[in-house]
Design an enzyme around this catalytic site. Structure first.
Site, PDB file in Angstrom:
ATOM      1  N   GLU A 120       0.851  -1.196   0.000  1.00 13.25           N
ATOM      2  CA  GLU A 120       0.000   0.000   0.000  1.00 13.25           C
ATOM      3  C   GLU A 120       0.880   1.237   0.000  1.00 13.25           C
ATOM      4  O   GLU A 120       2.098   1.156   0.254  1.00 13.25           O
ATOM      5  CB  GLU A 120      -0.943   0.010   1.211  1.00 13.25           C
ATOM      6  CG  GLU A 120      -2.168  -0.880   0.993  1.00 13.25           C
ATOM      7  CD  GLU A 120      -3.254  -0.665   2.016  1.00 13.25           C
ATOM      8  OE1 GLU A 120      -3.997   0.323   1.924  1.00 13.25           O
ATOM      9  OE2 GLU A 120      -3.361  -1.492   2.935  1.00 13.25           O
ATOM     10  N   HIS A 248      -9.628   9.451   1.835  1.00 15.15           N
ATOM     11  CA  HIS A 248      -9.115   8.347   1.021  1.00 15.15           C
ATOM     12  C   HIS A 248      -9.240   8.769  -0.435  1.00 15.15           C
ATOM     13  O   HIS A 248     -10.281   9.284  -0.844  1.00 15.15           O
ATOM     14  CB  HIS A 248      -9.928   7.072   1.283  1.00 15.15           C
ATOM     15  CG  HIS A 248      -9.231   5.837   0.802  1.00 15.15           C
ATOM     16  ND1 HIS A 248      -9.060   5.564  -0.530  1.00 15.15           N
ATOM     17  CD2 HIS A 248      -8.662   4.809   1.474  1.00 15.15           C
ATOM     18  CE1 HIS A 248      -8.406   4.407  -0.648  1.00 15.15           C
ATOM     19  NE2 HIS A 248      -8.151   3.937   0.558  1.00 15.15           N
ATOM     20  N   ARG A 294      -1.231   9.115   1.053  1.00 16.07           N
ATOM     21  CA  ARG A 294      -2.634   9.348   0.753  1.00 16.07           C
ATOM     22  C   ARG A 294      -3.017  10.819   0.573  1.00 16.07           C
ATOM     23  O   ARG A 294      -3.795  11.168  -0.308  1.00 16.07           O
ATOM     24  CB  ARG A 294      -3.438   8.805   1.933  1.00 16.07           C
ATOM     25  CG  ARG A 294      -4.547   7.953   1.530  1.00 16.07           C
ATOM     26  CD  ARG A 294      -5.079   7.244   2.727  1.00 16.07           C
ATOM     27  NE  ARG A 294      -4.904   5.814   2.544  1.00 16.07           N
ATOM     28  CZ  ARG A 294      -5.428   4.915   3.349  1.00 16.07           C
ATOM     29  NH1 ARG A 294      -6.125   5.290   4.392  1.00 16.07           N
ATOM     30  NH2 ARG A 294      -5.255   3.640   3.110  1.00 16.07           N
ATOM     31  N   HIS A 355     -12.290   9.686   5.360  1.00 13.66           N
ATOM     32  CA  HIS A 355     -12.012   8.271   5.646  1.00 13.66           C
ATOM     33  C   HIS A 355     -11.614   8.000   7.088  1.00 13.66           C
ATOM     34  O   HIS A 355     -12.077   7.048   7.697  1.00 13.66           O
ATOM     35  CB  HIS A 355     -10.891   7.823   4.710  1.00 13.66           C
ATOM     36  CG  HIS A 355     -10.540   6.378   4.790  1.00 13.66           C
ATOM     37  ND1 HIS A 355     -11.436   5.377   4.510  1.00 13.66           N
ATOM     38  CD2 HIS A 355      -9.370   5.750   5.101  1.00 13.66           C
ATOM     39  CE1 HIS A 355     -10.850   4.197   4.635  1.00 13.66           C
ATOM     40  NE2 HIS A 355      -9.605   4.394   5.019  1.00 13.66           N
ATOM     41  N   ARG A 390      -2.252   9.402   8.441  1.00 13.10           N
ATOM     42  CA  ARG A 390      -2.029   7.997   8.793  1.00 13.10           C
ATOM     43  C   ARG A 390      -1.457   7.189   7.617  1.00 13.10           C
ATOM     44  O   ARG A 390      -1.910   7.316   6.482  1.00 13.10           O
ATOM     45  CB  ARG A 390      -3.359   7.363   9.213  1.00 13.10           C
ATOM     46  CG  ARG A 390      -3.274   5.901   9.534  1.00 13.10           C
ATOM     47  CD  ARG A 390      -4.617   5.398   9.997  1.00 13.10           C
ATOM     48  NE  ARG A 390      -5.610   5.460   8.941  1.00 13.10           N
ATOM     49  CZ  ARG A 390      -5.986   4.425   8.208  1.00 13.10           C
ATOM     50  NH1 ARG A 390      -5.453   3.242   8.412  1.00 13.10           N
ATOM     51  NH2 ARG A 390      -6.906   4.565   7.283  1.00 13.10           N
TER      52      ARG A 390
HETATM   53  P1  FAD Z   1     -14.886   0.828  14.935  1.00 14.55           P
HETATM   54  O1  FAD Z   1     -14.478  -0.409  14.278  1.00 14.55           O
HETATM   55  O2  FAD Z   1     -15.483   1.876  14.070  1.00 14.55           O
HETATM   56  O3  FAD Z   1     -15.909   0.449  16.083  1.00 14.55           O
HETATM   57  C1  FAD Z   1     -16.573   1.469  16.805  1.00 14.55           C
HETATM   58  C2  FAD Z   1     -17.773   0.878  17.481  1.00 14.55           C
HETATM   59  O4  FAD Z   1     -18.341   1.783  18.418  1.00 14.55           O
HETATM   60  C3  FAD Z   1     -18.889   0.532  16.513  1.00 14.55           C
HETATM   61  O5  FAD Z   1     -19.307  -0.741  16.843  1.00 14.55           O
HETATM   62  C4  FAD Z   1     -19.943   1.576  16.808  1.00 14.55           C
HETATM   63  O6  FAD Z   1     -21.238   1.160  16.505  1.00 14.55           O
HETATM   64  C5  FAD Z   1     -19.751   1.762  18.303  1.00 14.55           C
HETATM   65  N1  FAD Z   1     -20.264   3.024  18.839  1.00 14.55           N
HETATM   66  C6  FAD Z   1     -19.998   4.277  18.388  1.00 14.55           C
HETATM   67  N2  FAD Z   1     -20.658   5.182  19.142  1.00 14.55           N
HETATM   68  C7  FAD Z   1     -21.343   4.483  20.081  1.00 14.55           C
HETATM   69  C8  FAD Z   1     -22.220   4.858  21.141  1.00 14.55           C
HETATM   70  N3  FAD Z   1     -22.535   6.148  21.394  1.00 14.55           N
HETATM   71  N4  FAD Z   1     -22.760   3.882  21.901  1.00 14.55           N
HETATM   72  C9  FAD Z   1     -22.487   2.575  21.663  1.00 14.55           C
HETATM   73  N5  FAD Z   1     -21.667   2.166  20.655  1.00 14.55           N
HETATM   74  C10 FAD Z   1     -21.104   3.110  19.891  1.00 14.55           C
HETATM   75  N6  FAD Z   1      -7.746   0.360   8.512  1.00 14.55           N
HETATM   76  C11 FAD Z   1      -6.744  -0.523   8.339  1.00 14.55           C
HETATM   77  O7  FAD Z   1      -5.837  -0.608   9.175  1.00 14.55           O
HETATM   78  N7  FAD Z   1      -6.745  -1.354   7.259  1.00 14.55           N
HETATM   79  C12 FAD Z   1      -7.715  -1.317   6.311  1.00 14.55           C
HETATM   80  O8  FAD Z   1      -7.682  -2.080   5.363  1.00 14.55           O
HETATM   81  C13 FAD Z   1      -8.768  -0.380   6.467  1.00 14.55           C
HETATM   82  N8  FAD Z   1      -9.758  -0.290   5.545  1.00 14.55           N
HETATM   83  C14 FAD Z   1     -10.820   0.535   5.790  1.00 14.55           C
HETATM   84  C15 FAD Z   1     -11.891   0.535   4.906  1.00 14.55           C
HETATM   85  C16 FAD Z   1     -13.015   1.303   5.167  1.00 14.55           C
HETATM   86  C17 FAD Z   1     -14.171   1.297   4.207  1.00 14.55           C
HETATM   87  C18 FAD Z   1     -13.060   2.103   6.334  1.00 14.55           C
HETATM   88  C19 FAD Z   1     -14.267   2.938   6.640  1.00 14.55           C
HETATM   89  C20 FAD Z   1     -11.984   2.128   7.197  1.00 14.55           C
HETATM   90  C21 FAD Z   1     -10.861   1.350   6.946  1.00 14.55           C
HETATM   91  N9  FAD Z   1      -9.773   1.330   7.810  1.00 14.55           N
HETATM   92  C22 FAD Z   1      -8.750   0.444   7.613  1.00 14.55           C
HETATM   93  C23 FAD Z   1      -9.826   2.080   9.066  1.00 14.55           C
HETATM   94  C24 FAD Z   1     -10.221   1.113  10.190  1.00 14.55           C
HETATM   95  O9  FAD Z   1     -11.221   0.248   9.718  1.00 14.55           O
HETATM   96  C25 FAD Z   1     -10.732   1.827  11.422  1.00 14.55           C
HETATM   97  O10 FAD Z   1      -9.888   2.882  11.763  1.00 14.55           O
HETATM   98  C26 FAD Z   1     -10.779   0.850  12.600  1.00 14.55           C
HETATM   99  O11 FAD Z   1     -11.514  -0.280  12.224  1.00 14.55           O
HETATM  100  C27 FAD Z   1     -11.397   1.513  13.807  1.00 14.55           C
HETATM  101  O12 FAD Z   1     -11.602   0.530  14.778  1.00 14.55           O
HETATM  102  P2  FAD Z   1     -12.279   0.934  16.158  1.00 14.55           P
HETATM  103  O13 FAD Z   1     -12.415  -0.320  16.932  1.00 14.55           O
HETATM  104  O14 FAD Z   1     -11.548   2.067  16.741  1.00 14.55           O
HETATM  105  O15 FAD Z   1     -13.705   1.512  15.740  1.00 14.55           O
HETATM  106  C1  SIN Z   2      -7.665   0.577   1.918  1.00 13.29           C
HETATM  107  O1  SIN Z   2      -7.836  -0.626   1.771  1.00 13.29           O
HETATM  108  O2  SIN Z   2      -7.345   1.345   1.007  1.00 13.29           O
HETATM  109  C2  SIN Z   2      -7.895   1.170   3.270  1.00 13.29           C
HETATM  110  C3  SIN Z   2      -6.688   0.957   4.071  1.00 13.29           C
HETATM  111  C4  SIN Z   2      -6.669   1.875   5.254  1.00 13.29           C
HETATM  112  O3  SIN Z   2      -7.489   2.777   5.363  1.00 13.29           O
HETATM  113  O4  SIN Z   2      -5.770   1.702   6.062  1.00 13.29           O
END
Ligand code: FAD
Ligand code: SIN
Length: 524
Positions: A120, A248, A294, A355, A390
């Protein structure tokens, strides 16, 4: 909420993505009672679930210091080197032990004996482990399955944390104002009954994810509106770097698509960005070409869209793929096909979209915030790893590492109970309203928030645009607070009240920082 549910737990975790789930797994190893909430009716709904590209692990011919160097370079030298070192030195071991051995994540292999490492942007080595192009879905499902088997873990979907419960804010006695501030749990609402109750916990973990969905165009699901930032702000925790919103470069441009992501690994497998008339342009902007960091790729696309008077550019995988497209990217292939685009034969129309939030609730290397009793992990937090921009695929790893470290630290220092009697704390109070909320008002307020941020605090920012954004959002904040106080309690109004606060945090931070770095680009 079920009546038999304790109103007291050892660890309250708000959010069940990778960060909250990692913390829950670790804390429950020592037998602590852990309550994990998700505001969505589906426990797996989260940004984690939609992650495509993968998770960083050190690849062949790789080393932690090379990884740290790439993080610092991508972050425009605004990351905290100590945090980057924690990620680089502990990440590999946790991926091996937790994801591969304990959860048995079936990472894609290049041969029966070797894992496949993807490329990447911004990475000097191929070092991204993936499950084809649905890495997050597999990780999320396996974490939840493992947690469901733990006797001391309760997983609760469809419950929204409304506010953190803090001293002195929620103490009955005014004398509490002389005591040190502290988080004691949260008020949580059953979305179906709309009943709000206090949950007391010696440790509360914010794992609420990011806030991409406060922008008009985003790769994030609808729920990613930054509840955690808003709750932390109201509770008095320190929040930093909110201007660093990462866009993104490549989300699908299609009338019916809702920001579907076209993973950066697609460029890692050879795809090139082209204008509508088929001219590749990234070499003009960066020596790293299509694999530049990015923020640089996003701005280059923006410039080309303006220069060619177009609403999108093309991502051409069909002509350059170094892999079997359908096998490597089955989800992207299938989804684009559903929109009438065959990515094995034609270029994909793409546009940048909000993103990831690089800033957030400031934490130390164990996830401790500036408010005692409150830990934050994952995207809602700011560990210092990402600085102004990031590096790709580091956020799943950050959620795993900080979630696990936070869980471990909580176990080591655990003291049961809270230093207050429950009778000293206010029960939830909200005046009873009979009138249903007016959905038209909610929807219009969201449109205003999202288009204000997109147009005035988006990829290219100016002082004038940001001043306008701040003024408009401040006015709206005042209207929405009034609306919140008068409306019937409901998850939608709770979300709107948080969304406007998050939007203002971004606009204010962007306005007060005149220096362009990473994802924050000022053209005054
Ligand atoms: P999340 O996984 O977003 O979980 C947050 C949780 O909190 C959710 O379940 C939500 O419903 C809950 N929540 C929020 N507010 C409340 C509330 N008030 N009460 C109760 N529950 C609540 N990162 C990578 O490293 N690699 C990748 O390939 C990658 N691809 C991505 C692709 C996409 C489409 C997106 C959107 C992001 C991507 N990212 C990637 C970024 C990464 O997915 C996120 O930064 C990471 O998953 C965040 O994890 P988290 O546990 O902090 O939050
Ligand atoms: C992607 O697959 O391009 C998302 C990866 C990331 O947000 O880290």
């Amino acid at each position: 909420m079920s009546d038999r549910l304790d109103l007291e737990t050892d660890v309250l975790i708000i959010g069940s993505g990778i960060a909250g789930a990692s913390a829950a797994l670790e804390a429950s190893r020592a037998g602590l009672r852990v309550l994990v909430l998700n505001k969505s009716p589906q426990l797996e709904e989260s940004n984690t679930y939609y992650a495509q590209g993968g998770i960083v692990a050190l690849g062949v011919d790789d080393a932690p210091d090379l990884f740290v160097g790439d993080i610092l370079e991508s972050g425009d030298h605004t990351s905290d080197p100590r945090a980057a070192e924690v990620l680089a030195s502990e990440g590999q071991e946790m991926v091996d032990r937790i994801l591969i051995r304990e959860l048995a994540i079936p990472f894609t292999r290049s041969s029966p004996a070797a894992l496949d490492y993807a490329q990447e942007a911004g990475h000097s080595r191929r070092r991204i482990l993936h499950v084809k192009d649905t890495t997050g879905r597999t990780i999320e499902e396996r974490f939840l399955a493992a947690l469901a088997k733990r006797k001391t873990v309760t997983l609760l979907a469809d419950h929204t944390a409304v506010d953190l419960l803090t001293i002195p804010h929620h103490a009955k006695s005014p004398v509490a104002y002389y005591r040190a501030p502290r988080c004691l749990g949260a008020y949580i609402m059953d979305n179906t009954t709309r009943k709000v109750r206090a949950v007391f916990a010696p440790v509360t973990i914010l794992a609420t994810g990011g806030c991409g969905a406060v922008y008009l165009y985003t790769t994030n699901p609808d729920g990613a509106i930054g509840d955690g930032y808003a709750m932390a702000l109201r509770a008095g925790a320190r929040i930093v770097n909110m201007e660093y919103v990462q866009f993104h470069p490549t989300s699908l441009y299609h009338r019916d698509s809702d920001g579907f992501l076209i993973s950066e690994t697609v460029r890692g497998e050879g795809a090139r960005l082209e204008t509508r008339d088929g001219r590749a342009f990234m070499d003009k902007y960066s020596p790293q070409g299509d694999l530049a960091p990015r923020d640089e790729v996003t701005r280059a696309i923006y410039e080309e869209m303006i220069a060619t008077n177009s609403s999108f550019v093309f991502l051409n995988l069909a002509s350059y793929a170094k892999t079997d497209i359908r096998k490597r990217f089955p989800n992207i292939y299938r989804t684009c096909r559903g929109y009438g685009i065959d990515i094995t034969r034609e270029p994909i129309p793409v546009v940048p979209a909000a993103h990831y939030s690089c800033g957030g609730v400031l934490v130390d290397e164990w996830g401790q915030t500036t408010l005692p009793g409150l830990t934050a992990v994952g995207e809602v937090s700011c560990t210092g790893v990402h600085g102004a921009n990031r590096l790709a695929s580091t956020s799943l790893l950050e959620g795993l590492v900080w979630g696990t470290r936070a869980g471990r630290r909580i176990v080591e220092r655990f003291e049961p109970g809270i230093p207050y009697k429950r009778s000293e704390i206010h029960p939830w109070y909200y005046p009873r309203r009979e009138e249903e909320i007016d959905l038209a008002l909610i929807q219009q307020d969201w449109r205003t928030i999202r288009s204000t941020l997109w147009n005035y605090a988006g990829i290219i920012r100016t002082r004038k645009r940001l001043e306008r954004a701040q003024a408009d959002l401040e006015y709206l904040l005042h209207r929405i607070e009034k609306f919140y106080r008068e409306a019937q309690m409901d998850a939608k109004i709770v979300g709107l009240r948080n969304g406007i606060l998050v939007a203002l945090m971004i606009a204010r931070a962007a306005l007060s920082n005149p220096v362009s770095r990473g994802a924050h680009f000022r053209k005054d």
